[in-house]
Scaffold this motif. Structure first.
Motif, PDB file in Angstrom:
ATOM      1  N   GLU A 152      34.400 -60.581 -10.868  1.00 24.30           N
ATOM      2  CA  GLU A 152      33.159 -59.835 -10.667  1.00 24.30           C
ATOM      3  C   GLU A 152      32.947 -59.494  -9.195  1.00 24.30           C
ATOM      4  N   VAL A 153      33.214 -60.480  -8.331  1.00 22.69           N
ATOM      5  CA  VAL A 153      32.907 -60.335  -6.903  1.00 22.69           C
ATOM      6  C   VAL A 153      34.066 -59.690  -6.145  1.00 22.69           C
ATOM      7  N   GLY A 154      35.296 -59.866  -6.632  1.00 20.60           N
ATOM      8  CA  GLY A 154      36.458 -59.346  -5.949  1.00 20.60           C
ATOM      9  C   GLY A 154      36.986 -60.270  -4.879  1.00 20.60           C
ATOM     10  N   VAL A 155      36.891 -61.602  -5.156  1.00 21.77           N
ATOM     11  CA  VAL A 155      37.430 -62.602  -4.232  1.00 21.77           C
ATOM     12  C   VAL A 155      38.312 -63.550  -5.036  1.00 21.77           C
ATOM     13  N   VAL A 202      28.406 -64.537  -4.784  1.00 16.41           N
ATOM     14  CA  VAL A 202      28.961 -65.453  -5.787  1.00 16.41           C
ATOM     15  C   VAL A 202      27.843 -66.040  -6.648  1.00 16.41           C
ATOM     16  N   LEU A 203      26.762 -66.500  -6.013  1.00 19.89           N
ATOM     17  CA  LEU A 203      25.656 -67.100  -6.764  1.00 19.89           C
ATOM     18  C   LEU A 203      24.991 -66.070  -7.673  1.00 19.89           C
ATOM     19  N   ASP A 204      24.828 -64.843  -7.190  1.00 22.72           N
ATOM     20  CA  ASP A 204      24.223 -63.799  -8.019  1.00 22.72           C
ATOM     21  C   ASP A 204      25.108 -63.481  -9.221  1.00 22.72           C
ATOM     22  N   ALA A 205      26.417 -63.416  -8.984  1.00 22.45           N
ATOM     23  CA  ALA A 205      27.347 -63.122 -10.078  1.00 22.45           C
ATOM     24  C   ALA A 205      27.365 -64.264 -11.093  1.00 22.45           C
ATOM     25  N   ALA A 206      27.340 -65.491 -10.599  1.00 15.70           N
ATOM     26  CA  ALA A 206      27.344 -66.664 -11.485  1.00 15.70           C
ATOM     27  C   ALA A 206      26.121 -66.662 -12.390  1.00 15.70           C
ATOM     28  N   LYS A 207      24.978 -66.296 -11.818  1.00 14.18           N
ATOM     29  CA  LYS A 207      23.749 -66.231 -12.609  1.00 14.18           C
ATOM     30  C   LYS A 207      23.811 -65.093 -13.617  1.00 14.18           C
ATOM     31  N   ALA A 208      24.346 -63.951 -13.184  1.00 17.05           N
ATOM     32  CA  ALA A 208      24.393 -62.773 -14.055  1.00 17.05           C
ATOM     33  C   ALA A 208      25.254 -62.995 -15.288  1.00 17.05           C
ATOM     34  N   ILE A 209      26.356 -63.726 -15.137  1.00 17.64           N
ATOM     35  CA  ILE A 209      27.258 -63.927 -16.287  1.00 17.64           C
ATOM     36  C   ILE A 209      27.064 -65.297 -16.938  1.00 17.64           C
ATOM     37  N   ASN A 210      25.976 -65.988 -16.510  1.00 20.91           N
ATOM     38  CA  ASN A 210      25.580 -67.266 -17.132  1.00 20.91           C
ATOM     39  C   ASN A 210      26.646 -68.337 -16.978  1.00 20.91           C
ATOM     40  N   ILE A 260      32.728 -69.368 -19.634  1.00 20.85           N
ATOM     41  CA  ILE A 260      32.775 -68.647 -18.366  1.00 20.85           C
ATOM     42  C   ILE A 260      33.316 -69.586 -17.297  1.00 20.85           C
ATOM     43  N   THR A 261      34.295 -69.103 -16.523  1.00 19.93           N
ATOM     44  CA  THR A 261      34.897 -69.942 -15.482  1.00 19.93           C
ATOM     45  C   THR A 261      34.745 -69.267 -14.117  1.00 19.93           C
TER      46      THR A 261
END
Length: 342
Positions: free
Chosen positions: A15-18, A41-49, A7-8
């Motif tokens: 995911e976030v659209g940025v 961004v932090l929530d998305a990073a956590k969600a996709i590990n 995951i990068t």
């Protein structure tokens, strides 16, 4: 569908659209990124590990926040407690540690240094292997300007910061205690004389004998691997040579346990006939029968002191300062194995 292997930040951006650069700034808490975007961004990073690449980060920012630690072996309470002391100090400052074992193998120690350098660690902390007599691999660390700290097993052949205990005084006190208990023919178990700690412990043993009017007998000094079997073999050697010893001061707790086993096997009474003192205060010394007198090396304090020296060096302004040798006092713990006089 094949699972994506890595995951990068580009995945987070989708995911976030940025943009990926916005994700990077958000992850690094850049002040120009809004609190709302940072949270997304932090929530998305956590969600996709998402897991950050520390080596890539080190290349970008010049710091990996990783410390390499090399010990001879981690399965001894002494070394594991030193690592604990280092890790507690490092974690409080948001640094992580990478722990490697040399097993007293010079080639493995050299290879580990190379691996740590490849991993872009911010510094290296080392207790030297018994078979390390060439220090070129450490010279390369110094030439790269990477902070280097030695602890416990050190050398004065390199200009580096060190943390040690007062091995000379500790050995002197242990030997003097045996003499005060009425023992006069005191053997000493030691190891490779090229290792500073064993040189200093032998020197303290000799000086205590001298100060009490007891002649030093080199036949009572026995070298071994300082493991359990080494203590057994060293005791056999003393017995086979009919040297008439009445006490043993060992530079290792493992070797003194070997001596205890052999002496009990032939029904020698401890401490009435032979007194025993070890070195390190391994947990098992409080549970043997009889309990073993030993020197407490304050391992956690040593680890924390070594970490403190490292973080002083992390500041570039500190690197050219004179190197420090921090000497800690140890404690003699007197237990049943050497208490002949009540």
């Amino acid at each position: 569908m094949r699972k994506k292997e890595k995951i990068t930040i580009h995945d987070i951006a989708l995911e976030v659209g940025v943009t990926a650069s916005t994700v990077s700034r958000a992850l690094n808490n850049h002040p120009r990124i809004s609190a709302t975007t940072k949270k997304m961004v932090l929530d998305a990073a956590k969600a996709i590990n998402y897991k950050p690449n520390r080596i890539a980060a080190a290349l970008r920012h010049g710091k990996s926040k990783l410390i390499g630690i090399i010990v001879p072996t981690i399965n001894r309470n002494f070394f594991s407690s030193i690592v604990r002391g280092i890790e507690e100090h490092a974690n409080a400052l948001d640094y992580k540690v990478m722990i490697s074992q040399s097993y007293d193998d010079y080639k493995k120690e050299v290879a580990t240094i190379e691996a740590l350098l490849d991993a872009r660690v911010d510094g290296i902390m080392v207790s030297l292997g018994k078979n390390t007599h060439n220090f070129n691999h450490f010279e390369s660390v110094l030439q790269k300007g990477i902070p280097l700290v030695f602890f416990d097993r050190t050398t004065d052949k390199l200009n580096v910061n060190q943390v040690i205990i007062n091995d000379y005084l500790s050995a002197y006190q242990a030997t003097n205690h045996l003499i005060e208990q009425g023992y006069r023919h005191i053997a000493h178990f030691t190891s490779h004389m090229k290792i500073r700690i064993y040189q200093e412990r032998l020197r303290g043993y000799e000086q205590a004998l001298l100060d009490n009017g007891i002649n030093f007998d080199p036949r009572l000094v026995v070298e071994s691997n300082m493991q359990l079997d080494g203590g057994q073999k060293s005791t056999h050697r003393l017995l086979d040579n009919n040297l008439g010893f009445d006490a043993i001061f060992s530079a290792s707790d493992y070797a003194i346990v070997g001596a205890l086993q052999e002496l009990k096997r032939i029904n020698v009474k401890i401490p009435q006939e032979v007194g025993l003192v070890g070195f390190s205060n391994e947990p098992f010394t409080a549970f043997t029968e009889p309990t073993l007198s030993t020197v407490d090396q304050k391992a956690i304090d040593m680890g924390q002191s070594a970490a403190a020296l490292f973080f002083e060096m992390v500041n570039a302004d500190q690197r050219n300062k004179p190197k420090v040798k921090k000497v800690l006092d140890a404690n003699l713990i007197i237990r049943a194995s050497s208490k002949r006089l009540q």
